[in-house]
Design a protein around this motif. Structure first.
Motif, PDB file in Angstrom:
ATOM      1  N   GLY A  28       0.790  -1.203   0.000  1.00 34.27           N
ATOM      2  CA  GLY A  28       0.000   0.000   0.000  1.00 34.27           C
ATOM      3  C   GLY A  28       0.829   1.263   0.000  1.00 34.27           C
ATOM      4  O   GLY A  28       0.306   2.371   0.129  1.00 34.27           O
ATOM      5  N   GLN A  29       2.126   1.117  -0.147  1.00 37.84           N
ATOM      6  CA  GLN A  29       3.033   2.256  -0.168  1.00 37.84           C
ATOM      7  C   GLN A  29       2.851   3.059  -1.451  1.00 37.84           C
ATOM      8  O   GLN A  29       2.657   2.504  -2.519  1.00 37.84           O
ATOM      9  N   ARG A  30       2.911   4.380  -1.368  1.00 33.17           N
ATOM     10  CA  ARG A  30       2.736   5.204  -2.555  1.00 33.17           C
ATOM     11  C   ARG A  30       3.913   5.022  -3.504  1.00 33.17           C
ATOM     12  O   ARG A  30       5.064   4.878  -3.083  1.00 33.17           O
ATOM     13  N   SER A  31       3.608   5.048  -4.806  1.00 36.75           N
ATOM     14  CA  SER A  31       4.612   4.773  -5.825  1.00 36.75           C
ATOM     15  C   SER A  31       4.798   5.960  -6.750  1.00 36.75           C
ATOM     16  O   SER A  31       3.897   6.781  -6.943  1.00 36.75           O
ATOM     17  N   ALA A  32       5.988   6.013  -7.343  1.00 39.50           N
ATOM     18  CA  ALA A  32       6.318   7.044  -8.318  1.00 39.50           C
ATOM     19  C   ALA A  32       7.060   6.412  -9.480  1.00 39.50           C
ATOM     20  O   ALA A  32       7.759   5.412  -9.321  1.00 39.50           O
ATOM     21  N   ILE A  33       6.909   7.021 -10.653  1.00 38.63           N
ATOM     22  CA  ILE A  33       7.690   6.650 -11.832  1.00 38.63           C
ATOM     23  C   ILE A  33       8.470   7.883 -12.268  1.00 38.63           C
ATOM     24  O   ILE A  33       7.912   8.985 -12.366  1.00 38.63           O
ATOM     25  N   VAL A  34       9.764   7.702 -12.537  1.00 41.37           N
ATOM     26  CA  VAL A  34      10.625   8.796 -12.972  1.00 41.37           C
ATOM     27  C   VAL A  34      11.327   8.375 -14.255  1.00 41.37           C
ATOM     28  O   VAL A  34      12.059   7.375 -14.267  1.00 41.37           O
ATOM     29  N   THR A  35      11.097   9.103 -15.347  1.00 36.85           N
ATOM     30  CA  THR A  35      11.843   8.830 -16.570  1.00 36.85           C
ATOM     31  C   THR A  35      13.144   9.623 -16.540  1.00 36.85           C
ATOM     32  O   THR A  35      13.234  10.673 -15.911  1.00 36.85           O
ATOM     33  N   GLY A  36      14.163   9.103 -17.210  1.00 38.28           N
ATOM     34  CA  GLY A  36      15.467   9.740 -17.142  1.00 38.28           C
ATOM     35  C   GLY A  36      16.064   9.649 -15.759  1.00 38.28           C
ATOM     36  O   GLY A  36      16.865  10.499 -15.341  1.00 38.28           O
ATOM     37  N   GLY A  37      15.688   8.602 -15.026  1.00 39.70           N
ATOM     38  CA  GLY A  37      16.087   8.479 -13.626  1.00 39.70           C
ATOM     39  C   GLY A  37      17.459   7.899 -13.394  1.00 39.70           C
ATOM     40  O   GLY A  37      17.828   7.642 -12.249  1.00 39.70           O
ATOM     41  N   GLY A  38      18.245   7.726 -14.461  1.00 39.16           N
ATOM     42  CA  GLY A  38      19.548   7.102 -14.303  1.00 39.16           C
ATOM     43  C   GLY A  38      20.683   8.058 -14.042  1.00 39.16           C
ATOM     44  O   GLY A  38      21.778   7.646 -13.628  1.00 39.16           O
ATOM     45  N   ALA A  39      20.467   9.361 -14.278  1.00 39.16           N
ATOM     46  CA  ALA A  39      21.546  10.333 -14.123  1.00 39.16           C
ATOM     47  C   ALA A  39      20.960  11.729 -13.972  1.00 39.16           C
ATOM     48  O   ALA A  39      19.766  11.948 -14.205  1.00 39.16           O
ATOM     49  N   GLY A  40      21.806  12.679 -13.582  1.00 44.48           N
ATOM     50  CA  GLY A  40      21.418  14.082 -13.567  1.00 44.48           C
ATOM     51  C   GLY A  40      20.236  14.393 -12.664  1.00 44.48           C
ATOM     52  O   GLY A  40      20.099  13.860 -11.559  1.00 44.48           O
ATOM     53  N   ILE A  41      19.354  15.262 -13.159  1.00 46.40           N
ATOM     54  CA  ILE A  41      18.195  15.678 -12.372  1.00 46.40           C
ATOM     55  C   ILE A  41      17.302  14.491 -12.040  1.00 46.40           C
ATOM     56  O   ILE A  41      16.798  14.362 -10.926  1.00 46.40           O
ATOM     57  N   GLY A  42      17.088  13.600 -13.018  1.00 44.26           N
ATOM     58  CA  GLY A  42      16.230  12.441 -12.785  1.00 44.26           C
ATOM     59  C   GLY A  42      16.727  11.574 -11.653  1.00 44.26           C
ATOM     60  O   GLY A  42      15.941  11.124 -10.800  1.00 44.26           O
ATOM     61  N   ALA A  43      18.042  11.322 -11.607  1.00 44.64           N
ATOM     62  CA  ALA A  43      18.606  10.513 -10.528  1.00 44.64           C
ATOM     63  C   ALA A  43      18.449  11.208  -9.180  1.00 44.64           C
ATOM     64  O   ALA A  43      18.190  10.565  -8.158  1.00 44.64           O
ATOM     65  N   ALA A  44      18.591  12.534  -9.176  1.00 47.17           N
ATOM     66  CA  ALA A  44      18.412  13.288  -7.935  1.00 47.17           C
ATOM     67  C   ALA A  44      16.962  13.245  -7.473  1.00 47.17           C
ATOM     68  O   ALA A  44      16.679  13.181  -6.265  1.00 47.17           O
ATOM     69  N   VAL A  45      16.028  13.275  -8.415  1.00 45.38           N
ATOM     70  CA  VAL A  45      14.607  13.152  -8.069  1.00 45.38           C
ATOM     71  C   VAL A  45      14.338  11.778  -7.452  1.00 45.38           C
ATOM     72  O   VAL A  45      13.620  11.667  -6.441  1.00 45.38           O
ATOM     73  N   VAL A  46      14.906  10.744  -8.045  1.00 45.00           N
ATOM     74  CA  VAL A  46      14.746   9.395  -7.498  1.00 45.00           C
ATOM     75  C   VAL A  46      15.217   9.345  -6.046  1.00 45.00           C
ATOM     76  O   VAL A  46      14.519   8.839  -5.156  1.00 45.00           O
ATOM     77  N   ALA A  47      16.414   9.876  -5.798  1.00 42.75           N
ATOM     78  CA  ALA A  47      16.971   9.846  -4.437  1.00 42.75           C
ATOM     79  C   ALA A  47      16.077  10.603  -3.457  1.00 42.75           C
ATOM     80  O   ALA A  47      15.838  10.148  -2.337  1.00 42.75           O
ATOM     81  N   SER A  48      15.575  11.746  -3.889  1.00 45.96           N
ATOM     82  CA  SER A  48      14.713  12.551  -3.023  1.00 45.96           C
ATOM     83  C   SER A  48      13.405  11.832  -2.708  1.00 45.96           C
ATOM     84  O   SER A  48      12.925  11.852  -1.572  1.00 45.96           O
ATOM     85  N   LEU A  49      12.830  11.178  -3.710  1.00 48.37           N
ATOM     86  CA  LEU A  49      11.566  10.477  -3.486  1.00 48.37           C
ATOM     87  C   LEU A  49      11.746   9.263  -2.588  1.00 48.37           C
ATOM     88  O   LEU A  49      10.882   8.966  -1.748  1.00 48.37           O
ATOM     89  N   LEU A  50      12.860   8.565  -2.728  1.00 48.64           N
ATOM     90  CA  LEU A  50      13.139   7.443  -1.834  1.00 48.64           C
ATOM     91  C   LEU A  50      13.252   7.931  -0.395  1.00 48.64           C
ATOM     92  O   LEU A  50      12.735   7.286   0.533  1.00 48.64           O
ATOM     93  N   GLU A  51      13.889   9.066  -0.205  1.00 51.12           N
ATOM     94  CA  GLU A  51      14.011   9.635   1.141  1.00 51.12           C
ATOM     95  C   GLU A  51      12.645   9.980   1.731  1.00 51.12           C
ATOM     96  O   GLU A  51      12.456   9.931   2.945  1.00 51.12           O
ATOM     97  N   ARG A  52      11.694  10.313   0.858  1.00 47.68           N
ATOM     98  CA  ARG A  52      10.360  10.704   1.318  1.00 47.68           C
ATOM     99  C   ARG A  52       9.410   9.515   1.402  1.00 47.68           C
ATOM    100  O   ARG A  52       8.208   9.684   1.642  1.00 47.68           O
ATOM    101  N   GLY A  53       9.927   8.322   1.176  1.00 47.30           N
ATOM    102  CA  GLY A  53       9.139   7.123   1.430  1.00 47.30           C
ATOM    103  C   GLY A  53       8.416   6.535   0.241  1.00 47.30           C
ATOM    104  O   GLY A  53       7.625   5.595   0.396  1.00 47.30           O
ATOM    105  N   TYR A  54       8.669   7.064  -0.958  1.00 45.76           N
ATOM    106  CA  TYR A  54       8.045   6.499  -2.155  1.00 45.76           C
ATOM    107  C   TYR A  54       8.744   5.202  -2.575  1.00 45.76           C
ATOM    108  O   TYR A  54       9.956   5.030  -2.364  1.00 45.76           O
TER     109      TYR A  54
END
Length: 232
Positions: free
Chosen positions: A5-31
């Motif tokens: 039941g955990q909230r989910s997110a999808i991030v395109t371009g998540g392997g580097a740059g801004i996308g990778a930073a977004v991934v890290a931030s969302l993981l920290e916030r529990g996604y």
């Protein structure tokens, strides 16, 4: 990946740059985060992180990923390519590629995600100041301008479903894509288009992306990050 039941997110371009930073931030916030990219500079040792090596232009694969992601709350369209050439030298092939990656792929993911989300869902498109015109970036700028318009139209139409759609407009950001094309200024240094005159860090842009994504009162906005309106 996510059966609690955990909230989910999808991030395109998540392997580097801004996308990778977004991934890290969302993981920290529990996604729980599914990241799509051709390759990954960083992979997190986190069971909530699912890296998918795929092309954002692969419509079937992307729609499949959306349909298999439970409790999808957030989509961040960050995948992009940045061909650079004078308008008279820009190839049609390169122009089409920019539109396919930067705009059409974002549309496909937006459409699929919005169809899967419940009310309260959020979509953030990462745009660029080049959308408002910059020399030698006809293909990139045109595709990002299209993404701005897509953001506004989708926000209007999806409001009745309780889904918010916004865009962020970063200033010059230190990403691998920029490092490949950046040229020194006449003084030998960088020439960032930012309020602070400093090159933004991907984590700084990611922080703004998350704030926009989670603001329940914001939809249809194009939010500058480090830019003043006259610099657009």
């Amino acid at each position: 990946m996510n059966d609690t039941g955990q909230r989910s997110a999808i991030v395109t371009g998540g392997g580097a740059g801004i996308g990778a930073a977004v991934v890290a931030s969302l993981l920290e916030r529990g996604y729980a985060v599914t990241a799509i990219d051709l390759h990954f500079d960083r992979k997190h040792d986190d069971p909530r992180f699912l890296p998918v090596e795929a092309d954002a232009r692969d419509e079937g694969r992307c729609r499949e990923l959306v349909s298999s992601t439970p409790d999808l709350r957030l989509l961040v369209n960050c995948a992009a390519i940045r061909p650079e050439a004078p308008v008279l030298d820009q190839t049609v092939e390169g122009f089409r590629a920019a539109v396919d990656v930067n705009l059409t792929a974002a549309f496909v993911l937006l459409q699929a995600a919005a169809s899967a989300m419940d009310a309260g869902g959020s979509i953030v498109n990462v745009c660029s100041a080049a959308a408002y015109g910059k020399r030698h970036l006809a293909a990139y700028g045109a595709s990002k301008a299209g993404l701005v318009t897509l953001t506004k139209v989708a926000a209007l139409e999806l409001a009745e479903h309780g889904i918010r759609v916004n865009a962020v407009l970063p200033g010059t950001t230190d990403t691998p894509m920029l490092q490949q094309v950046r040229r020194p200024s006449s003084s030998g240094g960088r020439s960032p288009r930012n309020v602070t005159q400093l090159v933004l860090k991907p984590a700084e842009v990611a922080s703004s992306v998350v704030r926009v994504a989670e603001d329940p009162m914001l939809s249809g906005a194009v939010v500058p990050v480090g830019l003043l309106p006259y610099e657009w």
